[in-house]
Design a protein around this motif. Structure first.
Motif, PDB file in Angstrom:
ATOM      1  N   TYR A  94       0.562  -0.570   0.048  1.00 46.03           N
ATOM      2  CA  TYR A  94      -0.174  -0.238   0.298  1.00 46.03           C
ATOM      3  C   TYR A  94       1.045   1.631  -0.078  1.00 46.03           C
ATOM      4  N   VAL A  95       2.322   0.938   0.393  1.00 43.13           N
ATOM      5  CA  VAL A  95       2.607   2.375   0.480  1.00 43.13           C
ATOM      6  C   VAL A  95       3.076   2.987  -0.505  1.00 43.13           C
ATOM      7  N   ASP A  96       2.836   4.843  -1.251  1.00 50.60           N
ATOM      8  CA  ASP A  96       2.494   5.593  -2.127  1.00 50.60           C
ATOM      9  C   ASP A  96       4.129   5.427  -2.796  1.00 50.60           C
ATOM     10  N   LEU A  97       4.391   5.551  -1.615  1.00 48.02           N
ATOM     11  CA  LEU A  97       6.114   6.822  -2.373  1.00 48.02           C
ATOM     12  C   LEU A  97       7.039   6.645  -0.835  1.00 48.02           C
ATOM     13  N   ILE A  98       8.535   5.964  -1.306  1.00 43.98           N
ATOM     14  CA  ILE A  98       9.263   5.849  -0.483  1.00 43.98           C
ATOM     15  C   ILE A  98      10.227   6.816   0.209  1.00 43.98           C
ATOM     16  N   GLN A  99      10.466   7.345  -0.017  1.00 49.95           N
ATOM     17  CA  GLN A  99      10.895   8.812  -0.272  1.00 49.95           C
ATOM     18  C   GLN A  99      12.468   8.704   0.523  1.00 49.95           C
ATOM     19  N   SER A 100      13.026   8.177   1.123  1.00 51.37           N
ATOM     20  CA  SER A 100      14.245   7.812   1.896  1.00 51.37           C
ATOM     21  C   SER A 100      14.983   6.425   1.072  1.00 51.37           C
ATOM     22  N   VAL A 101      14.883   6.336   0.141  1.00 48.04           N
ATOM     23  CA  VAL A 101      16.023   5.128  -1.038  1.00 48.04           C
ATOM     24  C   VAL A 101      17.737   6.066  -0.132  1.00 48.04           C
ATOM     25  N   HIS A 102      18.002   5.286   0.319  1.00 46.86           N
ATOM     26  CA  HIS A 102      19.326   5.604   0.361  1.00 46.86           C
ATOM     27  C   HIS A 102      20.522   4.717   0.387  1.00 46.86           C
ATOM     28  N   GLU A 103      20.357   3.782  -0.342  1.00 44.35           N
ATOM     29  CA  GLU A 103      21.533   2.530  -0.616  1.00 44.35           C
ATOM     30  C   GLU A 103      21.351   1.939  -2.135  1.00 44.35           C
ATOM     31  N   TYR A 104      22.149   1.567  -3.073  1.00 48.16           N
ATOM     32  CA  TYR A 104      21.662   0.684  -4.031  1.00 48.16           C
ATOM     33  C   TYR A 104      21.290  -0.583  -3.984  1.00 48.16           C
ATOM     34  N   SER A 105      21.574  -0.955  -3.536  1.00 44.57           N
ATOM     35  CA  SER A 105      20.703  -2.469  -2.872  1.00 44.57           C
ATOM     36  C   SER A 105      19.280  -2.670  -2.051  1.00 44.57           C
ATOM     37  N   LEU A 106      18.919  -1.535  -1.441  1.00 47.24           N
ATOM     38  CA  LEU A 106      17.370  -1.215  -1.548  1.00 47.24           C
ATOM     39  C   LEU A 106      16.439  -0.965  -2.383  1.00 47.24           C
ATOM     40  N   LEU A 107      17.401   0.185  -2.970  1.00 46.48           N
ATOM     41  CA  LEU A 107      16.630  -0.023  -4.534  1.00 46.48           C
ATOM     42  C   LEU A 107      16.881  -1.404  -5.669  1.00 46.48           C
ATOM     43  N   LEU A 124      12.368   8.259  -4.185  1.00 44.16           N
ATOM     44  CA  LEU A 124      12.555   9.329  -3.840  1.00 44.16           C
ATOM     45  C   LEU A 124      13.814   8.410  -4.025  1.00 44.16           C
ATOM     46  N   LEU A 125      15.177   9.071  -4.312  1.00 39.71           N
ATOM     47  CA  LEU A 125      16.666   9.311  -3.460  1.00 39.71           C
ATOM     48  C   LEU A 125      17.245   9.555  -2.795  1.00 39.71           C
ATOM     49  N   GLU A 126      17.582   9.327  -0.919  1.00 44.68           N
ATOM     50  CA  GLU A 126      17.739   9.910   0.019  1.00 44.68           C
ATOM     51  C   GLU A 126      19.312  11.045  -0.390  1.00 44.68           C
ATOM     52  N   VAL A 127      19.049  11.597  -1.076  1.00 43.08           N
ATOM     53  CA  VAL A 127      21.217  12.707  -0.998  1.00 43.08           C
ATOM     54  C   VAL A 127      21.396  12.849  -0.042  1.00 43.08           C
ATOM     55  N   SER A 155      10.188  -2.402 -11.959  1.00 44.49           N
ATOM     56  CA  SER A 155       9.513  -1.867 -11.479  1.00 44.49           C
ATOM     57  C   SER A 155       9.493  -1.253 -10.437  1.00 44.49           C
ATOM     58  N   VAL A 156      10.265  -0.139  -9.841  1.00 41.35           N
ATOM     59  CA  VAL A 156      11.023   0.628  -9.573  1.00 41.35           C
ATOM     60  C   VAL A 156      11.625   1.940 -10.279  1.00 41.35           C
ATOM     61  N   ARG A 157      10.006   2.842 -10.265  1.00 43.94           N
ATOM     62  CA  ARG A 157      10.753   4.508 -11.005  1.00 43.94           C
ATOM     63  C   ARG A 157      10.769   5.835  -9.872  1.00 43.94           C
ATOM     64  N   ILE A 158      11.851   5.632 -10.190  1.00 38.37           N
ATOM     65  CA  ILE A 158      12.339   7.109  -9.263  1.00 38.37           C
ATOM     66  C   ILE A 158      11.883   7.949  -9.884  1.00 38.37           C
ATOM     67  N   LYS A 159      11.556   9.271  -9.102  1.00 41.90           N
ATOM     68  CA  LYS A 159      10.806  10.545  -9.942  1.00 41.90           C
ATOM     69  C   LYS A 159      11.102  11.150  -8.976  1.00 41.90           C
ATOM     70  N   GLY A 160      12.615  11.281  -7.961  1.00 46.18           N
ATOM     71  CA  GLY A 160      12.846  12.880  -7.414  1.00 46.18           C
ATOM     72  C   GLY A 160      14.127  12.301  -6.125  1.00 46.18           C
ATOM     73  N   LEU A 161      14.427  13.473  -5.835  1.00 48.12           N
ATOM     74  CA  LEU A 161      15.206  13.017  -4.824  1.00 48.12           C
ATOM     75  C   LEU A 161      14.768  13.929  -3.365  1.00 48.12           C
ATOM     76  N   MET A 162      14.954  13.687  -2.563  1.00 46.55           N
ATOM     77  CA  MET A 162      14.891  14.295  -1.306  1.00 46.55           C
ATOM     78  C   MET A 162      16.394  14.639  -0.442  1.00 46.55           C
ATOM     79  N   THR A 163      16.328  15.018   0.701  1.00 50.04           N
ATOM     80  CA  THR A 163      17.641  15.260   1.623  1.00 50.04           C
ATOM     81  C   THR A 163      17.130  15.931   2.612  1.00 50.04           C
TER      82      THR A 163
END
Ligand SMILES: *Cc1c(COP(=O)(O)O)cnc(C)c1O
Length: 227
Positions: A94-107, A124-127, A155-163
């Protein structure tokens, strides 16, 4: 409680309008770590459309509470904390957006899990723009080096960045961090993503106005809504 949140939200939306004009589309995500399931009901009644939760267990509990009231579809669920791979299964449906992806293996793991569910997951990728040791997130160099691998997921769409801005009173440093995220987003769009990175999640209660001036499309607000 509802009236207070409603009033605070109005004030924040007014700031958005003053800084970015009508219909800017900027999303206000309520950071829900300060509240429980009933608190989320209040938030929904106050007009909040997005919540951001830091912990998997808390998101699961709040979601289940809302399900008992048939309110779970009233809100979009964003994850904004440190996500461990073995807990993806509790929110993937059910999650709509994971904003805090912080490493490649998690992607990679998110892509696998989303694919098993037959869904496409927005992230989103956390930078770590400020370069502080204590801060989570990708280093800029790391992402530039990953290059095309970042756009190879099905199956993963990177939509932007978070910090997260550094914890400082120095507003020039805060502004520099937000500007840095926007400029880095533009660089990634040009070099790797061909314009697909549209979202910039930056700014919290104390610094969201600066983030709006620097181009935030998502602001994450906790205390300013509740107090
Ligand atoms: C708590 C939190 C926020 C909101 O913080 P406030 O200063 O209370 O607005 C935003 N983002 C993340 C990741 C958080 O953990």
């Amino acid at each position: 409680m509802v009236e207070k949140i409603k009033k605070n939200l109005e004030e924040i939306k007014n700031d958005i309008k003053n800084i970015r004009g009508e219909n800017s589309g900027v999303k206000v995500v309520c950071a829900s770590k300060y509240t429980d399931g009933q608190g989320i009901v209040n938030i929904i009644n106050a007009g909040i459309e997005y919540i951001g939760e830091n912990r998997v267990q808390a998101m699961k509990d709040k979601r289940e509470y809302l399900e008992t009231l048939k309110l779970e579809e009233k809100i979009a669920w964003h994850f904004i904390g440190n996500l461990q791979k073995n807990k993806i299964k509790y929110i993937i449906d059910y999650v709509d957006l994971i904003q805090s992806v912080h490493e490649y293996s998690l992607l990679e793991e998110l892509d696998k899990k989303a694919s098993q569910k037959g869904r496409v997951l927005d992230v989103l990728l956390e930078v770590n723009i400020s370069g502080e040791e204590s801060k989570h997130g990708f280093e800029r160099e790391e992402l530039l080096n990953l290059g095309e691998k970042l756009v190879s997921f099905s199956s993963v769409r990177i939509k932007g960045l978070m910090t997260m801005a550094p914890n400082t009173e120095d507003l020039d440093i805060v502004r520099g961090t937000f500007r840095g995220l926007r400029e880095f987003r533009d660089e990634l769009n040009q070099k790797i993503f061909n314009g697909a990175l549209t979202e910039l999640s930056m700014g919290m209660s104390n610094d969201y106005r600066i983030a709006l001036e620097e181009g935030a499309t998502i602001i994450r607000i906790g205390t300013r809504l509740f107090n």
